[in-house]
Design a protein around this motif. Structure first.
Motif, short mmCIF file in Angstrom:
data_model
loop_
_atom_site.label_atom_id
_atom_site.label_comp_id
_atom_site.label_asym_id
_atom_site.label_seq_id
_atom_site.Cartn_x
_atom_site.Cartn_y
_atom_site.Cartn_z
N PHE A 464 0.83 -1.20 0.00
CA PHE A 464 0.00 0.00 0.00
C PHE A 464 0.87 1.25 0.00
CE2 PHE A 464 -2.51 3.38 1.86
CZ PHE A 464 -3.73 3.24 1.22
N LYS A 465 1.89 1.27 0.85
CA LYS A 465 2.77 2.44 0.93
C LYS A 465 3.51 2.66 -0.39
CE LYS A 465 5.07 3.36 4.68
NZ LYS A 465 5.94 3.28 5.88
N ASN A 466 3.88 1.58 -1.05
CA ASN A 466 4.58 1.68 -2.33
C ASN A 466 3.71 2.40 -3.36
OD1 ASN A 466 6.61 0.95 -4.43
ND2 ASN A 466 4.95 -0.39 -5.14
N TYR A 467 2.46 1.94 -3.50
CA TYR A 467 1.59 2.54 -4.50
C TYR A 467 1.13 3.94 -4.08
CZ TYR A 467 1.50 -1.81 -7.12
OH TYR A 467 1.86 -2.89 -7.87
N TYR A 468 0.91 4.14 -2.80
CA TYR A 468 0.55 5.48 -2.32
C TYR A 468 1.64 6.48 -2.68
CZ TYR A 468 -1.01 9.18 0.88
OH TYR A 468 -1.43 10.37 1.41
N THR A 469 2.87 6.08 -2.46
CA THR A 469 4.00 6.96 -2.73
C THR A 469 4.13 7.24 -4.22
OG1 THR A 469 5.13 6.03 -0.80
CG2 THR A 469 6.47 7.31 -2.34
N ARG A 470 3.91 6.23 -5.03
CA ARG A 470 4.01 6.42 -6.48
C ARG A 470 2.90 7.33 -7.00
NH1 ARG A 470 7.94 3.39 -8.64
NH2 ARG A 470 8.79 1.74 -7.29
N VAL A 471 1.72 7.21 -6.42
CA VAL A 471 0.63 8.13 -6.78
C VAL A 471 1.01 9.56 -6.38
CG1 VAL A 471 -1.75 8.79 -6.28
CG2 VAL A 471 -1.19 6.39 -6.74
N LEU A 472 1.57 9.72 -5.18
CA LEU A 472 1.99 11.05 -4.73
C LEU A 472 3.08 11.62 -5.63
CD1 LEU A 472 2.02 13.39 -2.74
CD2 LEU A 472 3.54 12.05 -1.26
N LYS A 473 4.03 10.78 -6.04
CA LYS A 473 5.08 11.25 -6.94
C LYS A 473 4.48 11.75 -8.26
CE LYS A 473 8.86 8.73 -7.35
NZ LYS A 473 9.98 9.62 -6.97
N GLY A 474 3.49 11.03 -8.76
CA GLY A 474 2.83 11.47 -9.98
C GLY A 474 2.11 12.79 -9.78
N HIS A 475 1.47 12.93 -8.62
CA HIS A 475 0.79 14.18 -8.29
C HIS A 475 1.78 15.35 -8.27
CE1 HIS A 475 -2.39 16.55 -6.19
NE2 HIS A 475 -1.33 17.16 -5.69
N ILE A 476 2.90 15.14 -7.63
CA ILE A 476 3.92 16.18 -7.55
C ILE A 476 4.48 16.47 -8.94
CG2 ILE A 476 6.18 16.79 -6.60
CD1 ILE A 476 5.45 15.06 -4.14
N GLY A 477 4.63 15.41 -9.75
CA GLY A 477 5.16 15.58 -11.10
C GLY A 477 4.34 16.54 -11.93
N VAL A 478 3.01 16.44 -11.82
CA VAL A 478 2.14 17.37 -12.56
C VAL A 478 2.18 18.75 -11.92
CG1 VAL A 478 -0.26 17.88 -13.19
CG2 VAL A 478 0.63 15.55 -13.43
N ASP A 479 2.07 18.79 -10.59
CA ASP A 479 1.99 20.06 -9.87
C ASP A 479 3.19 20.96 -10.15
OD1 ASP A 479 0.63 21.38 -7.17
OD2 ASP A 479 2.81 21.67 -7.27
N THR A 480 4.34 20.38 -10.31
CA THR A 480 5.57 21.18 -10.44
C THR A 480 5.94 21.47 -11.90
OG1 THR A 480 6.86 19.12 -10.32
CG2 THR A 480 6.54 20.35 -8.28
N MET A 481 5.11 21.05 -12.84
CA MET A 481 5.43 21.26 -14.25
C MET A 481 5.43 22.75 -14.61
SD MET A 481 6.35 18.83 -16.15
CE MET A 481 6.12 19.73 -17.68
N VAL A 482 6.42 23.13 -15.37
CA VAL A 482 6.46 24.43 -16.04
C VAL A 482 6.47 24.13 -17.53
CG1 VAL A 482 7.85 26.49 -16.45
CG2 VAL A 482 7.66 25.56 -14.14
N TYR A 483 5.58 24.79 -18.27
CA TYR A 483 5.39 24.40 -19.67
C TYR A 483 5.04 25.63 -20.50
CZ TYR A 483 0.72 24.46 -17.64
OH TYR A 483 -0.41 24.83 -16.95
N PRO A 484 5.38 25.62 -21.78
CA PRO A 484 5.15 26.80 -22.61
C PRO A 484 3.68 26.97 -22.97
CG PRO A 484 6.09 25.03 -23.91
CD PRO A 484 6.11 24.55 -22.49
#
Length: 650
Positions: A464-484
C-alpha cells in the motif's frame, strides 16, 4: 472527481437508487412495442441523456432507468420487436447484471473483445434487413435526447455496411418520446427550481460585457444568432445559478440565444420570478422553454441568417432545424470565457478552498478521534453525512458539488462508488482498512473537488505504501510542471503516470478535468488525459484537477487530488498577457486545495529530496492559510498542526 468519459478500467460502480421491479419489465416493453408498431418502427432507442446532454440527469429524464431498472449513469436501451438490449461500459457491468430482468433484457458489454458498438450493431441489423426485404431499417428516436453527432455516426455506419443503398433511417417520432406515455403519471415533473442572481462580485464580468463580446465575435463570423444549449453555458452567460434542477449542479433547465439585437432565455416562467429585474437590466426576454424550435425556424426565414452553434454540445432536434449551408458549427463564445476564470472568479475559488480546508480539518479531527482514540467503526454513509455537515457550517455553502465517494477497503477501487444504507457493499472504516474520500462543495463563490486517501493503521502494508508513494510522486510531477503556452493537457499526463509505469502499474481514468467557478465540477474543454485527440491548450486562469490514482479491485483504491489554477511563470505576464517577452511565455500551476496529505503512508526511499521539500512547503502553505481560520487549541487545529509538521527525513 475523475470524469466519467475517462474511465477505462473494469472497476465496478454502485449507484443504484431503486430495487429492480422485475414484474414490470414485461408490460413496459409490451406497451413500447405497441407504440413502435403504430409508427412502423423496427427499433427504438432510449439513451441516458436529457435535452442538454447533462452529466447528471434530472429524474424526469431518466427514461432509460425507468424502462430497464438499471440506474447507472451511462447506457442506452435498444428495443427491437423481438429483443431488448442494454449497452453499457465496464463500470456498470456488475450493477446492470443485478438490475436487469434477464427474462426480458440482455446486457451488451460495451468495449469488450468482439462486442460491436451500438451503431455498428444497428448498421449490421439494417444490412441484414435490407438484404432480405430491400427495405430500410426504421430506427425511432427522441431527437431531443440524442447528441447532434449521433445522426452522422449512424449514417456513416450504414454506409460502411452498404454504400449503394439506404439501408436504415432515423425516425424522430414527431419529436415525442415513446416512453413518456408508458411512464404516465408516475413520471417525475420536470423541475422548475428558481434562478438566483450570481453576484457580480463573484462573476467578475457583467452580462452586458459577455454579450458584447459574443456579438463582436458574431459580427466577425457573420453570424446572426448564437445558440447556447448546455445548462452551465446558460448559467454563466446570464450570471444566474439555481439549485434543485440538477443534483449537485448549480444550473437551471433552460436554453439561451443571442442575436445581434436581442437575447432570449427559454425556460419555465416559474424559474424567473426572482430574477426578472436582473434579466430586464440585461435586455433579455423570456420565452417558454419549448418555443426555441419555432423561434429558430422564424429566424431562419431571413435569407441572410447564419446560426452559430457547437454541434458537439447540442441535441439533434435543435441542430436539425438549421440547414447546413447557414450553420456555423464551432466552439461557442462562452466556452473559453467560462474556462479561463477572471480575477473575481479565481478569488472566489480560493475562498471556497479555504472554507473546504476548515471543513476537512474539523472532519478529520472527528474521524481520527472516532477510529484511533475511541476504537469505533464508522460507516461509509456516516463519513459522507459528517463531512457534508462540516462543509455546511462554512459561510456560503449550498450543497455538495457531486455525490461524495467514501470507499473503505475494496470499495475504494470502485471509481464512482456511492455508499448506501442497506446494501451488501456498505463497509465500515476501522484501523485495518484505508478509505478513499472524494468530495467537494458548492459555495456561493466557488466550487471544490478534493480526494484524499487515509489509513489509520500503525503498520500499513508495504504494498500500500509503495503505490501510495508512487501516486503522490505522480501528483507532484504534474503540480511542479512548467510548460510553454499552447501546450495541450495530454502532454502533461505522462508525468502523473511515470512512477506507476516504472513498476508496470497504471490507472484507467484521466489525470485532470476542468472545474467551473461556482458551476459544474466537471467543465471543459481542457483536460489532462492520455487521449491525444483533446488538443485544447492549457491557458492562464483555467482551473483543473490533478488526480492520479491506483486501484486494485477487491483490495483498495488510492487517489490524491488537488485543484490547481494556471498562471504565467512571470508575474508581468499575469498582469498583461500581451507584455513583451524575449522568448516563449511559460505557465505553471498554483495550488487551490488546502488540505494536508497523510505523511506516514509515504515510502521515503522512493522520494527525492525535492519531492519531500515540495511536501513540506505545501503543508507550510496549508497551515499558514487555513490555520488562522481554526480555533486555537481546537481538535481541528491540533490535527492540522500535526498533519502539517515537516516530514521526518529518514
Amino acid at each position: 472527481l475523475s470524469t466519467n468519459n475517462d474511465i477505462e478500467t473494469s472497476s465496478l460502480s454502485s449507484t443504484m437508487t431503486a430495487e429492480p421491479s422485475f414484474d414490470a419489465a414485461g408490460p413496459k416493453l409490451v406497451a413500447l412495442r405497441q407504440a413502435m408498431d403504430e409508427l412502423e418502427l423496427d427499433i427504438y432507442l432510449v439513451p441516458s441523456d436529457d435535452p442538454h446532454l447533462s452529466e447528471y440527469t434530472p429524474d424526469a429524464y431518466k427514461r432509460r432507468a425507468y424502462l430497464t431498472d438499471f440506474y447507472g449513469s451511462a447506457g442506452t436501451a435498444v428495443v427491437t420487436r423481438e429483443e431488448a438490449l442494454l449497452w453499457t461500459d465496464s463500470r456498470y457491468f456488475n450493477e446492470a447484471t443485478l438490475s436487469l430482468d434477464t427474462n426480458h433484457w440482455k446486457l451488451v458489454r460495451q468495449g469488450q473483445p468482439k462486442v460491436p458498438t451500438m451503431t455498428k450493431w444497428l448498421a449490421e441489423q439494417a444490412a441484414k434487413r435490407y438484404e432480405s426485404t430491400e427495405k430500410p431499417l426504421r430506427i425511432g428516436i427522441d431527437p431531443f435526447v440524442h447528441a447532434a453527432s449521433f445522426s452522422k455516426e449512424l449514417k456513416d455506419a450504414f454506409r460502411q455496411e452498404n454504400d449503394q443503398a439506404t439501408i436504415g433511417e432515423l425516425v424522430t417520432c414527431n419529436n415525442a418520446n415513446l416512453v413518456d406515455p408508458i411512464w404516465g403519471a408516475d413520471r417525475p415533473a420536470i423541475p422548475t427550481s428558481p434562478f438566483r442572481v450570481h453576484p457580480l462580485e463573484y462573476a467578475g464580468t457583467s452580462v452586458s460585457e459577455k454579450v458584447a463580446l459574443i456579438r463582436s465575435q458574431m459580427r466577425e463570423k457573420k453570424a446572426t444568432l448564437a445558440v447556447f444549449s448546455t445548462l452551465d453555458d446558460v448559467a454563466y452567460l446570464l450570471n444566474m445559478r439555481a439549485m434543485g434542477d440538477v443534483e449537485t449542479c448549480p444550473v437551471g433547465i433552460a436554453y439561451a440565444t443571442v442575436g445581434l439585437e436581442q437575447m432570449t432565455l427559454y425556460c419555465d416562467s416559474k424559474k424567473v420570478t426572482a430574477v426578472q429585474q436582473h434579466l430586464q437590466d440585461a435586455n433579455c426576454t423570456v420565452q417558454p422553454y419549448d418555443a426555441i424550435i419555432d423561434d429558430m425556424e422564424d429566424h431562419l426565414q431571413c435569407e441572410t441568417s447564419k446560426v452559430w452553434i457547437d454541434k458537439s454540445r447540442a441535441n439533434l432536434a435543435i441542430v436539425s432545424v438549421i440547414p447546413d449551408k447557414v450553420c456555423l458549427n464551432a466552439q461557442n463564445a462562452v466556452t473559453p470565457m467560462k474556462a479561463c476564470k477572471n480575477a473575481a472568479e479565481l478569488q472566489g475559488m480560493r475562498q471556497a478552498h479555504l472554507a473546504d480546508g476548515v471543513a476537512m480539518a474539523e472532519f478529520m479531527a472527528w474521524l481520527q478521534h472516532e477510529i484511533v482514540v475511541e476504537g469505533n467503526t464508522v460507516s461509509e454513509v456516516e463519513i459522507d453525512l459528517k463531512l457534508t455537515a462540516c462543509r455546511a457550517k462554512q459561510p456560503g455553502f449550498l450543497e455538495v458539488s457531486f455525490p461524495t465517494i467514501a470507499g473503505v477497503g475494496a470499495n475504494g477501487a470502485i471509481i464512482h462508488y456511492r455508499a448506501q444504507e442497506g446494501t451488501e457493499l456498505l463497509k465500515y472504516l476501522d484501523r485495518e482498512q484505508p478509505v478513499l474520500i472524494d468530495s467537494g462543495g458548492q459555495y456561493t463563490y466557488g466550487t471544490t473537488d478534493v480526494t484524499r486517501t487515509w489509513h489509520f493503521s500503525e503498520t500499513p502494508s508495504l504494498e500500500f505504501k509503495n503505490y501510495y508513494t508512487r501516486v503522490l510522486k505522480g501528483h507532484i510531477g504534474v503540480d511542479t510542471m512548467v510548460y510553454p503556452e499552447n501546450t495541450p493537457g495530454f502532454v502533461l499526463d505522462v508525468f502523473a503516470r511515470k512512477s506507476l509505469w516504472d513498476v508496470g502499474a497504471d490507472y484507467g481514468h484521466g489525470t485532470g478535468h476542468g472545474v467551473g467557478a461556482a458551476l459544474n465540477v466537471h467543465e471543459g474543454p481542457m483536460g489532462i488525459a492520455p487521449r491525444w485527440t483533446n488538443t485544447e491548450v492549457l491557458k492562464k486562469g483555467m482551473v483543473i484537477s490533478n488526480e492520479p490514482g491506483y486501484y486494485e479491485d477487491g483490495n483498495f483504491g488510492i487517489r490524491i487530488e488537488n485543484l490547481l489554477e494556471i498562471s504565467y511563470v512571470k508575474s508581468e505576464h499575469n498582469d498583461d498577457a500581451d507584455a513583451p517577452s524575449k522568448g516563449k511565455k511559460f505557465l505553471k500551476f498554483d495550488k487551490l486545495t488546502m488540505i494536508p496529505i497523510q505523511k506516514n503512508l509515504i515510502d521515503q526511499s522512493l522520494m527525492t529530496p525535492e519531492e519531500l521539500d515540495w511536501l513540506d512547503a505545501y503543508h507550510q502553505e496549508v497551515l499558514e492559510k487555513v490555520g488562522p481560520l481554526l480555533k486555537e487549541d481546537s481538535p481541528a487545529m491540533v490535527w492540522m498542526q500535526a498533519s502539517c509538521e515537516p516530514i521526518g527525513r529518514q
